[in-house]
Design a protein around this motif. Sequence first.
Motif, PDB file in Angstrom:
ATOM      1  N   VAL A  90       0.882  -1.185  -0.137  1.00 35.38           N
ATOM      2  CA  VAL A  90       0.065  -0.213   0.007  1.00 35.38           C
ATOM      3  C   VAL A  90       0.899   1.244  -0.227  1.00 35.38           C
ATOM      4  CG1 VAL A  90      -2.066   1.201   1.231  1.00 35.38           C
ATOM      5  CG2 VAL A  90      -1.414  -1.112   1.723  1.00 35.38           C
ATOM      6  N   LEU A  91       0.562   2.287  -1.013  1.00 38.47           N
ATOM      7  CA  LEU A  91       1.292   3.642  -0.834  1.00 38.47           C
ATOM      8  C   LEU A  91       0.196   4.421  -0.097  1.00 38.47           C
ATOM      9  CD1 LEU A  91       3.722   4.727  -1.856  1.00 38.47           C
ATOM     10  CD2 LEU A  91       2.552   5.539  -3.782  1.00 38.47           C
ATOM     11  N   PHE A  92       0.681   4.886   1.178  1.00 37.38           N
ATOM     12  CA  PHE A  92      -0.093   5.703   1.843  1.00 37.38           C
ATOM     13  C   PHE A  92       0.365   7.112   2.271  1.00 37.38           C
ATOM     14  CE2 PHE A  92      -1.922   6.231   6.170  1.00 37.38           C
ATOM     15  CZ  PHE A  92      -3.393   6.095   5.981  1.00 37.38           C
ATOM     16  N   ASP A  93      -0.412   8.160   2.097  1.00 37.35           N
ATOM     17  CA  ASP A  93      -0.061   9.365   2.560  1.00 37.35           C
ATOM     18  C   ASP A  93      -0.808   9.586   3.866  1.00 37.35           C
ATOM     19  OD1 ASP A  93       0.096  12.016   3.111  1.00 37.35           O
ATOM     20  OD2 ASP A  93      -1.151  12.655   1.359  1.00 37.35           O
ATOM     21  N   PRO A  94       0.241   9.690   4.778  1.00 39.32           N
ATOM     22  CA  PRO A  94      -0.458   9.845   6.241  1.00 39.32           C
ATOM     23  C   PRO A  94      -1.003  11.295   6.490  1.00 39.32           C
ATOM     24  CG  PRO A  94       1.966   9.932   6.181  1.00 39.32           C
ATOM     25  CD  PRO A  94       1.477   9.586   4.904  1.00 39.32           C
ATOM     26  N   ASP A  95      -0.663  12.248   5.630  1.00 37.89           N
ATOM     27  CA  ASP A  95      -1.259  13.471   5.714  1.00 37.89           C
ATOM     28  C   ASP A  95      -2.354  13.977   5.039  1.00 37.89           C
ATOM     29  OD1 ASP A  95       0.643  14.059   7.834  1.00 37.89           O
ATOM     30  OD2 ASP A  95       2.124  14.243   6.219  1.00 37.89           O
ATOM     31  N   GLY A  96      -2.869  12.791   4.099  1.00 35.55           N
ATOM     32  CA  GLY A  96      -3.787  13.140   3.320  1.00 35.55           C
ATOM     33  C   GLY A  96      -5.284  12.964   4.015  1.00 35.55           C
ATOM     34  N   ARG A 121      -4.657   8.715   3.390  1.00 36.95           N
ATOM     35  CA  ARG A 121      -5.337   8.578   2.200  1.00 36.95           C
ATOM     36  C   ARG A 121      -4.144   7.264   1.518  1.00 36.95           C
ATOM     37  NH1 ARG A 121      -5.152  10.048  -3.566  1.00 36.95           N
ATOM     38  NH2 ARG A 121      -3.287  11.236  -3.084  1.00 36.95           N
ATOM     39  N   VAL A 122      -5.050   6.481   1.019  1.00 36.38           N
ATOM     40  CA  VAL A 122      -4.603   5.218   0.251  1.00 36.38           C
ATOM     41  C   VAL A 122      -4.167   5.852  -1.094  1.00 36.38           C
ATOM     42  CG1 VAL A 122      -4.755   2.864  -0.738  1.00 36.38           C
ATOM     43  CG2 VAL A 122      -5.534   3.287   1.622  1.00 36.38           C
ATOM     44  N   ILE A 123      -3.050   5.903  -1.575  1.00 39.58           N
ATOM     45  CA  ILE A 123      -2.686   6.456  -3.046  1.00 39.58           C
ATOM     46  C   ILE A 123      -2.817   5.281  -3.779  1.00 39.58           C
ATOM     47  CG2 ILE A 123      -1.011   7.515  -4.279  1.00 39.58           C
ATOM     48  CD1 ILE A 123       0.065   8.730  -1.715  1.00 39.58           C
ATOM     49  N   ALA A 124      -2.121   3.930  -3.590  1.00 35.05           N
ATOM     50  CA  ALA A 124      -2.128   2.728  -4.612  1.00 35.05           C
ATOM     51  C   ALA A 124      -1.850   1.761  -3.817  1.00 35.05           C
ATOM     52  CB  ALA A 124      -0.953   3.126  -5.561  1.00 35.05           C
ATOM     53  N   GLY A 128       2.068  -7.856  -6.986  1.00 31.02           N
ATOM     54  CA  GLY A 128       2.796  -7.106  -7.839  1.00 31.02           C
ATOM     55  C   GLY A 128       2.058  -6.599  -8.659  1.00 31.02           C
ATOM     56  N   THR A 129       0.700  -6.546  -8.936  1.00 28.82           N
ATOM     57  CA  THR A 129      -0.327  -5.988  -9.858  1.00 28.82           C
ATOM     58  C   THR A 129      -0.858  -5.016  -9.231  1.00 28.82           C
ATOM     59  OG1 THR A 129      -0.851  -8.164 -10.605  1.00 28.82           O
ATOM     60  CG2 THR A 129      -2.249  -6.615 -11.192  1.00 28.82           C
ATOM     61  N   LEU A 130      -0.634  -3.681  -9.945  1.00 30.47           N
ATOM     62  CA  LEU A 130      -1.269  -2.426  -9.417  1.00 30.47           C
ATOM     63  C   LEU A 130      -2.811  -2.508  -9.514  1.00 30.47           C
ATOM     64  CD1 LEU A 130      -0.896   0.472  -8.444  1.00 30.47           C
ATOM     65  CD2 LEU A 130      -1.018   1.394 -10.943  1.00 30.47           C
ATOM     66  N   SER A 131      -3.502  -2.623  -8.394  1.00 32.45           N
ATOM     67  CA  SER A 131      -4.900  -2.915  -8.463  1.00 32.45           C
ATOM     68  C   SER A 131      -5.680  -1.609  -8.323  1.00 32.45           C
ATOM     69  CB  SER A 131      -5.266  -4.036  -7.461  1.00 32.45           C
ATOM     70  OG  SER A 131      -4.503  -5.322  -7.868  1.00 32.45           O
ATOM     71  N   TYR A 132      -5.150  -0.635  -7.544  1.00 27.87           N
ATOM     72  CA  TYR A 132      -5.860   0.468  -7.334  1.00 27.87           C
ATOM     73  C   TYR A 132      -4.948   1.621  -7.068  1.00 27.87           C
ATOM     74  CZ  TYR A 132      -8.783   3.475  -4.047  1.00 27.87           C
ATOM     75  OH  TYR A 132      -9.391   4.555  -3.390  1.00 27.87           O
ATOM     76  N   ALA A 133      -5.438   2.865  -7.900  1.00 26.30           N
ATOM     77  CA  ALA A 133      -4.436   3.975  -7.753  1.00 26.30           C
ATOM     78  C   ALA A 133      -5.489   5.202  -7.850  1.00 26.30           C
ATOM     79  CB  ALA A 133      -3.521   3.874  -8.777  1.00 26.30           C
ATOM     80  N   ASN A 134      -5.300   6.314  -6.985  1.00 26.88           N
ATOM     81  CA  ASN A 134      -5.966   7.439  -7.335  1.00 26.88           C
ATOM     82  C   ASN A 134      -7.635   7.256  -7.385  1.00 26.88           C
ATOM     83  OD1 ASN A 134      -3.304   9.016  -7.277  1.00 26.88           O
ATOM     84  ND2 ASN A 134      -2.994   8.238  -9.134  1.00 26.88           N
ATOM     85  N   SER A 135      -7.977   6.554  -6.399  1.00 28.32           N
ATOM     86  CA  SER A 135      -9.230   6.095  -6.202  1.00 28.32           C
ATOM     87  C   SER A 135      -9.986   5.365  -7.496  1.00 28.32           C
ATOM     88  CB  SER A 135     -10.242   7.333  -6.072  1.00 28.32           C
ATOM     89  OG  SER A 135      -9.612   8.319  -5.016  1.00 28.32           O
ATOM     90  N   LEU A 136      -9.040   4.743  -8.094  1.00 26.87           N
ATOM     91  CA  LEU A 136      -9.720   3.886  -9.417  1.00 26.87           C
ATOM     92  C   LEU A 136      -9.395   2.377  -8.959  1.00 26.87           C
ATOM     93  CD1 LEU A 136      -9.160   6.336 -12.436  1.00 26.87           C
ATOM     94  CD2 LEU A 136     -11.511   5.706 -11.189  1.00 26.87           C
TER      95      LEU A 136
END
Length: 442
Positions: free
Chosen positions: A376-382, A411-414, A419-427
Amino acid sequence: MNWLIHEARILTAEGEIIGDAWIKEGRWAAIGRIPAHAKGFSFPAKGAYLLPGLIDTHVHFREPGLTPKGDFYTESRAAVAGGVTTVFDMPNTLPPTTTLEAWARKRALVRGKSWTNFALYFGATADNLPAIRQLSPKEVPGVKIFLASSTGELLLNEEPCVRALMRHSPVRLLFHSEKEERIQAALKQWEQATWAEVPDLHTRARPPEACVESTRWLLEEAQQAEVPLHVLHITTAEEVALLRHRPAHLSAETCPVYLQWSAEDFPRYQNLLKCNPSLKYAADKDALWQGLVEGTLAVVGTDHAPHLLPEKTLPYPQAPSGVPSHGYVLPWLWTLGQAFQLPLAFWIEKMVYAPARLWQIQGRGPIQEGFWADAVLFDPDGTTTVPPMEAPTYPTKCRWSPLAGSSLRGRVIAVWVNGTLSYANSLFIGRPAGQEVRFAFP
Ligand SMILES: [Zn+2]
């Protein structure tokens, strides 16, 4: 598809590294510094946290048989949006997962349609020990025992049966720990009451003593148990105190609903927070936090249990028990922990490292070279905004949450699954990439 994630704060089991990560053929190929020859699509992290994907060892995805409430496709996709990449699903479906055939059919049904990695629990009945003895500990994460009745028909409160399971089950036993007789007695007294008359109605109908008596009995029996035991959704201060003296082969869990709300919140939410075991009182909630911080409660599971909003707005006796919690898990926990200044690493211990260790999950858990790239790529300040009730933007099928309308920190960014990108920028991206979880047993 291979990925180069640039300039991330990478949380590894050894601590934080600022640098890049390389995902190659589904697994972590390099962490921190990547070789000059590394190839792949570039994903700029811009200083956000790269965390291992959460492992939720307690979900009810309602398939087969209860799919108007949710199904494996919708609920696993919602899980991904909240940073969860692996789930273990409970057996109280229709039919229940209590025969080898039902388990195999459920596995065939779920394959190819799960956005998260998955494993499927088995359910205990009074007469299916022969089937349980044939379960493979490489494939089955455990057997669930409902010591009290809840959603579905599974109930096993005959002590000799439970003792036999504690001797002969080849896999971990998981307990819904409430004493059935206590609940039946309390229900008789409170069943016809209304929320308007009794503000903490559900806590009266499923009282703290039911949990405490049952967990005390379990702890006594655990001394003789030869298999690992796990007590689900702990809700009372007294149980936390009892569990301080647990044997090493017994672990325990609590859930986000019990960490956020207590019986004092029922006047606002009523049936929306009706779940089993019931929410207890504010002092119990404080004790759960203490148990979590000190390690008495090793694991957080969500107990995601969706029901449709029209079902939850029925009168108290008819309204089903269970609360949906997927869609927002990581921002929710991160927000809850702010009051105690808990770092992200605290939640990663409770929802990644501890489950991976206890269940001996093969090739998953911490971010390390050679392991599957669940991340998970996570923005702790989002900020994550939970939509209003029944908004079409809910990722779950039931489209509501007790968190409706609230604003969460982070906010969860991606999200990457194998290894498969399954979610990014709310999609959501592409197709479900979840695989079956394997366990490291010889
Ligand atoms: Zn549950």
